[in-house]
Design an enzyme around this catalytic site. Structure first.
Site, short mmCIF file in Angstrom:
data_model
loop_
_atom_site.label_atom_id
_atom_site.label_comp_id
_atom_site.label_asym_id
_atom_site.label_seq_id
_atom_site.Cartn_x
_atom_site.Cartn_y
_atom_site.Cartn_z
N LYS A 116 39.84 81.85 94.38
CA LYS A 116 39.46 80.80 95.32
C LYS A 116 38.94 81.36 96.64
O LYS A 116 37.99 80.84 97.22
CB LYS A 116 40.65 79.87 95.55
CG LYS A 116 41.04 79.03 94.34
CD LYS A 116 42.12 78.03 94.72
CE LYS A 116 42.44 77.11 93.54
NZ LYS A 116 43.08 77.82 92.44
N GLU A 200 44.76 76.13 103.41
CA GLU A 200 43.72 75.23 103.90
C GLU A 200 44.34 74.06 104.65
O GLU A 200 45.51 73.73 104.44
CB GLU A 200 42.90 74.68 102.73
CG GLU A 200 42.08 75.72 102.01
CD GLU A 200 41.31 75.13 100.84
OE1 GLU A 200 40.34 75.77 100.42
OE2 GLU A 200 41.68 74.05 100.36
N HIS A 235 49.97 67.31 92.14
CA HIS A 235 48.63 67.87 92.22
C HIS A 235 47.95 67.94 90.85
O HIS A 235 46.95 68.63 90.70
CB HIS A 235 48.63 69.26 92.87
CG HIS A 235 49.25 69.29 94.23
ND1 HIS A 235 48.67 68.69 95.32
CD2 HIS A 235 50.42 69.82 94.66
CE1 HIS A 235 49.45 68.86 96.38
NE2 HIS A 235 50.52 69.54 96.00
N ARG A 292 34.68 75.92 83.21
CA ARG A 292 34.98 75.53 81.83
C ARG A 292 34.75 74.03 81.71
O ARG A 292 34.44 73.35 82.68
CB ARG A 292 36.45 75.84 81.51
CG ARG A 292 37.42 75.22 82.53
CD ARG A 292 38.86 75.46 82.17
NE ARG A 292 39.78 75.13 83.25
CZ ARG A 292 40.20 73.92 83.57
NH1 ARG A 292 39.74 72.88 82.90
NH2 ARG A 292 41.05 73.73 84.55
#
Length: 662
Positions: A116, A200, A235, A292
């Protein structure tokens, strides 16, 4: 086009790929573990190869065995599905080195987007909007905490190498940071073999909107519109829909262009998903790219009329994209519900067990294009602790969102699963909330609507009891003699016969009386109230009840002493107690700290001799690729720890002993 491909996965995605391949005349090879020897994906493929033990690390993550299986069977290509090795650049490169086509993006794209932090730097260079945060390589916990303080709470800690909500925690205050970081790192190393994280800003009331992209080897890349995946728990997505409600044509084009720019920045080929966090007023930020096919791809297929697996096969075979951007159209609205083996009332703990009953919607008005079930399991199959908890995906399509919502409700109503906890009733309530119905969407929808989602009653006692009676009478009727004197239904020449049913529902015991009158009528006495009852049964499991003039249609399924009842207003699980069989049984022991599911013990949060209070976290277990914290059932003192860290424990195993505090 390929002549034969190997599917390096299991479950519904393996079945899905096999179905498309068969339609294109492509033969398929399945791989399977000890736990999957009789699984559906093994049955639907042309060949199957055993690759190891039930745990993924012993089978589906053993890419050397998968490559050997492909070469031994003459497969030309490998489809990775999603999960497992689908985003593993080492596996993709190994396929290429072995002369096999990896049906996915090139290894360099997987590597670039797999981390990430690295992907954020690439996106910044490509001009894709980013959420403020820290994506650096320095993973010193003190530095990470300082970065969180700089960004400003609340922040989101995310595993750099993964996805699917694993290794992710929202941190609301500075004093919570250290514990959340440790938990994220543990989960990340277990799921992805890498404990690096990024931090973040935690966007308030965010929407989770993702863009389906597709690239080919000829330099073309398109986007197939968007999906809203805001409804999440832990999540992880619960309900997904396409197109995103409230999306303007201008914002769609802007997000689509950003997604294509992200894909082109890494030379992307094949199916991919660029995920964005969007603020309510419309600003959006790049979150990650899944290199994917996504679990929720069917809603995109439903509104575009395209088979994305077919696109994957054609692109991997070197063909250009089937359509250009200006040729793509969308029509109608689609919603997907993920049917999972889990207990929403128990904090969404995963469930394991046998699917004693698994019946899907069969309403006469449904067209094949209206309702779709993607599943890798069926009635009688086992849901094991080794893999993801998803049982099936239910996808509905309507001309409008309102039509799709109505179809989703009736389809969930007609989905009957018995044998273990599922989220089917929860999904139905979730789709019926004011927030979802009115498209007031954000990732906190479940928390905001928890009063409507949790602790809701099932079927009323009278309706559930009448259904159990109907099931029992229907079962007895299949063995009854035509001779009234030989019947076991209490028939009387004169007067009424009374029969007692002992039922347990929602932890309470009820005595229900059934009276059969000489004129043939029935009445039911429930909690002291007499109700006239008429029953019309179609077989053992379908009944039309008339309760004091109110007609109710129910379905019933009996497993052991339990009768599962499904009706328009919900469901109930009733235990029909055999008083004689249970004579002399005592109460069960309470207050023990036991494992709520099979799994691996990750940590003890207390030691022998510690005084603990009810609700205090005492142990952490890992099951179905997620961590679960187990709390003290009562106040007491930890007397003894019964396992060591890393042990595999069974469902219901006592983890530690508590004694009352002095």
């Amino acid at each position: 086009m390929f002549k034969k491909i190997l599917i390096a996965n299991r479950g519904e995605i393996a079945c899905r790929v096999a179905a498309t391949a068969r339609r294109l005349g492509v033969k398929t090879v399945a791989v399977y573990s000890d736990a999957d020897a009789t699984a559906r994906h093994v049955q639907v493929c042309d060949e199957a190869v055993h690759i190891g033990g039930p745990a993924p690390r012993d089978s589906y993550l053993q890419w050397q065995r998968i490559l050997a299986a492909a070469q031994a069977t003459g497969a030309e290509a490998v489809h990775p599905g999603y999960g497992f090795l689908s985003e593993n650049e080492e596996f993709a490169q190994a396929c290429a080195d072995a002369g096999l086509v990896f049906i996915g993006p090139p290894p360099s794209a997987i590597q670039a987007m797999g981390l990430k932090a690295e992907s954020k730097r690439l996106m910044e260079q490509a001009g894709v909007p980013l959420v403020p945060g820290y994506h650096g390589a320095d993973q010193d916990p003190a530095l990470l905490r300082r970065e969180a303080q700089r960004i400003g709470y609340p922040v989101l800690i995310k595993a750099s190498a993964g996805g699917g909500g694993k290794g992710m925690r929202a941190v609301l205050a500075d004093e919570e940071f250290d514990a959340a970081l440790a938990s994220c790192k543990r989960e990340a190393i277990n799921s992805f073999g890498d404990d690096a994280v990024l931090i973040e800003r935690y966007v308030q009331r965010p929407r989770h909107i993702e863009i389906q992209v597709f690239g080919d080897s000829h330099g073309d890349c398109v986007y197939l519109f968007e999906r809203d995946c805001s409804v999440q728990r832990r999540h992880q997505k619960v309900l997904e829909e396409a197109p995103a409600p409230g999306m303007t044509a201008e914002r769609r084009a802007e997000m689509g262009a950003a997604a294509v720019a992200a894909a082109k920045a890494v030379g992307y080929q094949g199916a991919g998903t660029v995920e964005f966090i969007a603020e309510q007023e419309g600003r959006f930020y790049f979150m990650e790219m899944n290199t994917r096919l996504q679990v929720e791809h069917p809603v995109t297929e439903a509104i575009t009329g395209q088979d994305l697996v077919e696109w994957q096969l054609r692109v991997a075979a070197g063909e250009p994209l089937p359509l250009k951007q200006h040729e793509l159209r969308m029509h109608g609205h689609a919603i997907e519900a993920r049917l999972c083996a889990e207990n929403p009332e128990g904090g969404f703990l995963p469930a394991t067990g046998r699917l004693s009953v698994a019946r899907w919607p069969t309403h006469a008005a449904f067209r094949r294009s209206d309702v779709r079930i993607d599943s890798g399991v069926g009635e009688g199959d086992e849901i094991s602790p080794f893999y993801d908890s998803m049982i099936a995906k239910l996808i509905v399509w309507g001309e409008t969102r309102e039509q799709a919502l109505a179809l989703l409700d009736v389809s969930l109503r007609d989905t009957h699963i018995v044998g273990l906890h599922t989220n089917v009733a929860f999904l139905r309530r979730c789709a019926a909330t004011a927030s979802f119905t009115n498209a007031e969407l954000d990732t906190a929808l479940i928390e905001r609507e928890k009063a409507a989602l949790f602790g809701q009653p099932g079927l009323p006692l009278a309706e559930a009891a009448a259904a159990v009676v109907a099931h029992t009478l229907a079962q007895e009727g299949t063995t009854q003699s035509a001779d009234p004197w030989s019947r076991r239904d209490g028939w009387r020449l004169y007067g009424a016969a009374q029969r007692r049913f002992e039922l347990d529902l929602d932890g309470e015991h009820h005595q229900v009386l059934l009276a059969r009158h000489h004129h043939g009528g029935l009445s039911l006495t429930v909690q002291g109230r007499a109700i006239t009852l008429a029953i019309r049964s179609t077989g053992l499991d379908r009944h039309e009840l008339n309760l004091d003039g109110r007609r109710v249609a129910v379905a019933t399924y009996k497993v052991g002493e339990q009768v599962a009842v499904f009706g328009a207003d919900g469901s109930a699980l009733v235990t029909e107690v055999d008083v004689i069989a249970h004579a002399g049984e005592g109460g069960s022991e309470g207050g023990r700290l036991t494992a709520p599911m099979p799994g691996k013990l990750v940590a003890f949060l207390a030691q022998a001799g510690d005084t603990v209070s009810k609700g205090q976290p005492l142990a952490v277990m890992e099951a179905m690729k997620m961590e679960h914290t187990i709390t003290a059932p009562r106040d007491g003192v930890v007397e003894e720890l019964l396992f060591t860290i890393g042990d595999q424990v069974g469902d219901g195993a006592e983890l530690l002993r508590l004694r009352a505090a002095a």
